[in-house]
Design a protein around this motif. Structure first.
Motif, mmCIF file in Angstrom:
data_model
loop_
_atom_site.group_PDB
_atom_site.id
_atom_site.type_symbol
_atom_site.label_atom_id
_atom_site.label_comp_id
_atom_site.label_asym_id
_atom_site.label_seq_id
_atom_site.Cartn_x
_atom_site.Cartn_y
_atom_site.Cartn_z
ATOM 1 N N UNK A 141 0.802 -1.232 0.000
ATOM 2 C CA UNK A 141 0.000 0.000 0.000
ATOM 3 C C UNK A 141 0.830 1.275 0.000
ATOM 4 N N UNK A 142 2.130 1.157 0.218
ATOM 5 C CA UNK A 142 3.002 2.316 0.357
ATOM 6 C C UNK A 142 3.307 2.647 1.810
ATOM 7 N N UNK A 143 2.525 2.076 2.728
ATOM 8 C CA UNK A 143 2.659 2.418 4.142
ATOM 9 C C UNK A 143 4.003 1.974 4.720
ATOM 10 N N UNK A 144 4.426 0.744 4.458
ATOM 11 C CA UNK A 144 5.704 0.261 5.008
ATOM 12 C C UNK A 144 6.864 1.119 4.541
ATOM 13 N N UNK A 150 5.633 5.497 16.405
ATOM 14 C CA UNK A 150 6.412 6.658 15.981
ATOM 15 C C UNK A 150 6.860 7.475 17.192
ATOM 16 N N UNK A 151 5.963 7.622 18.170
ATOM 17 C CA UNK A 151 6.320 8.358 19.395
ATOM 18 C C UNK A 151 7.432 7.630 20.144
ATOM 19 N N UNK A 172 10.786 5.583 6.243
ATOM 20 C CA UNK A 172 11.217 6.983 6.179
ATOM 21 C C UNK A 172 10.837 7.717 7.464
ATOM 22 N N UNK A 173 9.590 7.559 7.905
ATOM 23 C CA UNK A 173 9.081 8.311 9.056
ATOM 24 C C UNK A 173 9.826 7.962 10.340
ATOM 25 N N UNK A 174 10.110 6.688 10.564
ATOM 26 C CA UNK A 174 10.854 6.316 11.767
ATOM 27 C C UNK A 174 12.205 7.038 11.806
ATOM 28 N N UNK A 188 -2.134 7.488 5.646
ATOM 29 C CA UNK A 188 -2.499 7.773 7.034
ATOM 30 C C UNK A 188 -1.657 6.897 7.965
ATOM 31 N N UNK A 189 -0.859 7.533 8.818
ATOM 32 C CA UNK A 189 -0.027 6.797 9.762
ATOM 33 C C UNK A 189 -0.609 6.775 11.177
ATOM 34 N N UNK A 190 -1.880 7.111 11.328
ATOM 35 C CA UNK A 190 -2.495 7.168 12.660
ATOM 36 C C UNK A 190 -2.345 5.865 13.430
ATOM 37 N N UNK A 191 -2.451 4.729 12.756
ATOM 38 C CA UNK A 191 -2.333 3.441 13.431
ATOM 39 C C UNK A 191 -0.940 3.191 13.990
#
Length: 146
Positions: free
Chosen positions: A97-100, A137-138, A105-107, A129-132
């Motif tokens: 889906x592109x999420x991984x 991430x925090x 990148x986000x991490x 959407x990275x809400x899950x």
């Protein structure tokens, strides 16, 4: 499928098709990173098939770094970052889906000072959407690991 622009040097995408390979060439993509394991789903194009489509479009730099979203580790994040840094740019990273690809990148971004809100906003701007994954991430931002 959509090729989503994350930055001048990095795009993310769901599973590539032959038409996506054509679009990647039009966008000037120089390197493709696959973050999807072969055989993850029935009827999923193999990496060998994707390589053929990309080669037909003149894109010959390809890296395979299969990961699962729940299993992304600090090592995976570091490997992805090295692949992107060493690659001819721009880079297109894809998975189902592109999420991984975006998570890798986000991490790295939150481990290096970007706020989780900024990372989520950049992802949303690219259509993901990275809400899950907000709590992970925090944790990455606080502990400098995925």
């Amino acid at each position: 499928m959509a090729i989503l622009k994350l930055s001048e040097q990095l795009y993310v995408s769901p599973q590539l098709s032959e038409q996506d390979a054509e679009e990647a060439a039009r966008l000037g993509i120089q390197t493709v990173i696959c973050n999807r394991p072969d055989g993850e789903e029935d009827h999923q194009p193999s990496t060998a098939q994707v390589l053929q489509w990309l080669a037909a479009e003149g894109i010959t730099s390809f890296k395979h770094q299969p990961v699962t979203a729940a299993g992304i580790s600090a090592t995976d994040v570091a490997v992805f970052q090295d692949l992107v840094q060493q690659a001819d740019k721009p880079v297109l990273a894809y998975c189902r889906t592109g999420t991984r690809s975006l998570l890798l990148w986000a991490y790295h971004q939150v481990q290096n000072g970007m706020s989780v809100a900024e990372a989520k906003a950049a992802a949303a701007k690219a259509g993901i959407d990275l809400s899950n994954f907000e709590s992970r991430l925090q944790d990455a931002a606080e502990h400098k690991s995925a």
